[in-house]
Design a protein around this motif. Structure first.
Motif, mmCIF file in Angstrom:
data_model
loop_
_atom_site.group_PDB
_atom_site.id
_atom_site.type_symbol
_atom_site.label_atom_id
_atom_site.label_comp_id
_atom_site.label_asym_id
_atom_site.label_seq_id
_atom_site.Cartn_x
_atom_site.Cartn_y
_atom_site.Cartn_z
ATOM 1 N N GLY A 40 0.779 -1.231 0.000
ATOM 2 C CA GLY A 40 0.000 0.000 0.000
ATOM 3 C C GLY A 40 0.807 1.275 0.000
ATOM 4 O O GLY A 40 0.248 2.365 -0.103
ATOM 5 N N SER A 41 2.128 1.161 0.103
ATOM 6 C CA SER A 41 2.988 2.342 0.131
ATOM 7 C C SER A 41 3.624 2.577 -1.239
ATOM 8 O O SER A 41 3.999 1.634 -1.923
ATOM 9 N N GLU A 42 3.721 3.839 -1.611
ATOM 10 C CA GLU A 42 4.387 4.197 -2.860
ATOM 11 C C GLU A 42 5.787 4.747 -2.603
ATOM 12 O O GLU A 42 6.494 5.125 -3.534
ATOM 13 N N GLU A 43 6.175 4.766 -1.334
ATOM 14 C CA GLU A 43 7.498 5.276 -0.977
ATOM 15 C C GLU A 43 8.571 4.280 -1.388
ATOM 16 O O GLU A 43 8.512 3.093 -1.042
ATOM 17 N N ALA A 91 1.719 -9.397 -1.942
ATOM 18 C CA ALA A 91 0.671 -8.414 -2.243
ATOM 19 C C ALA A 91 1.001 -7.537 -3.440
ATOM 20 O O ALA A 91 0.154 -6.754 -3.887
ATOM 21 N N ASN A 92 2.210 -7.673 -3.982
ATOM 22 C CA ASN A 92 2.646 -6.793 -5.067
ATOM 23 C C ASN A 92 2.316 -7.408 -6.435
ATOM 24 O O ASN A 92 2.906 -8.406 -6.837
ATOM 25 N N ASP A 93 1.374 -6.803 -7.129
ATOM 26 C CA ASP A 93 0.928 -7.349 -8.413
ATOM 27 C C ASP A 93 2.008 -7.274 -9.488
ATOM 28 O O ASP A 93 2.049 -8.118 -10.393
#
Length: 208
Positions: A40-43, A91-93
């Motif tokens: 959920g993080s884009e950092e 969780a990373n598509d």
């Protein structure tokens, strides 16, 4: 020169992650450590903290690496365990699609401990292959795949092997846990650099 991408998410298991990096680099393999963000993080950060408080500085971030992977896939990818780290990887598509591309081209897909069950199962690459993972995690595939029916479809024909340090089947290399990291890593060296190089590193490292 062979190229391997190692994916590190916060909470990764340090022994499982760095043992393959060390032995592969001794073998002359170009190893790229890739930082994967929390779910959920884009950092994007080069620094990734492991499950035992050891921070590793990756060579690149996932966003940067995927640009390169779009041009040319590596010879192998590796996903270490660590429950928290494996959760973020699973969780990373973008990683799921990369795993499927690697498998589709018959390139080596490797993982150890929690990651075979949590990361690879939902990508469908266990189907029709023998594999291993951390004891007991093979019993929770419906949880990792999003339900019982999805798990059956994604792992159709897969066969879990218990009580072994690693399993290699077709292009899939899976390992059991941190205590098997050296054996797992040496098999990966053998696959990528050949038996002679593997034996040299084995003997020079005083491995049993």
């Amino acid at each position: 020169m062979k190229n391997v991408a190692v994916f590190l998410a916060p909470g990764f298991e340090e022994i499982e992650a760095l043992t393959p990096v060390d032995y592969l680099r001794r073998a002359g393999v170009n190893v790229i450590m890739v930082s994967v963000p929390e779910t959920g993080s884009e950092e994007m950060s080069y620094a990734v903290r492991g499950s035992h408080g050891i921070t590793v500085f990756a060579d690149t971030t996932l966003v940067e690496y995927l640009d390169e992977a779009d041009k040319a896939l590596p010879d192998a990818v590796f996903f270490p365990g660590g429950l928290q780290g494996a959760t973020h990887l699973a969780a990373n598509d973008d990683l799921r699609l990369l795993i499927q591309r690697m498998d589709g081209e018959g390139k080596i897909v490797s993982s150890v401990c929690a990651s075979p069950a949590m990361v690879l199962s939902r990508s469908g690459v266990l189907a029709g292959k023998k594999w291993t993972c951390y004891p007991g995690m093979n019993e929770n595939l419906s949880e990792y795949c999003g339900g019982e029916e999805a798990a059956k479809k994604l792992t159709e024909g897969a066969s879990h092997v218990a009580g072994v340090p690693f399993v290699f089947d077709k292009n899939l290399l899976t390992g059991r846990g941190p205590g098997t990291a050296e054996q797992f890593s040496m098999k990966l060296v053998e696959l990528l650099s050949g038996e002679e190089v593997a034996k040299t590193i084995h003997d020079g490292s005083c491995l049993r």
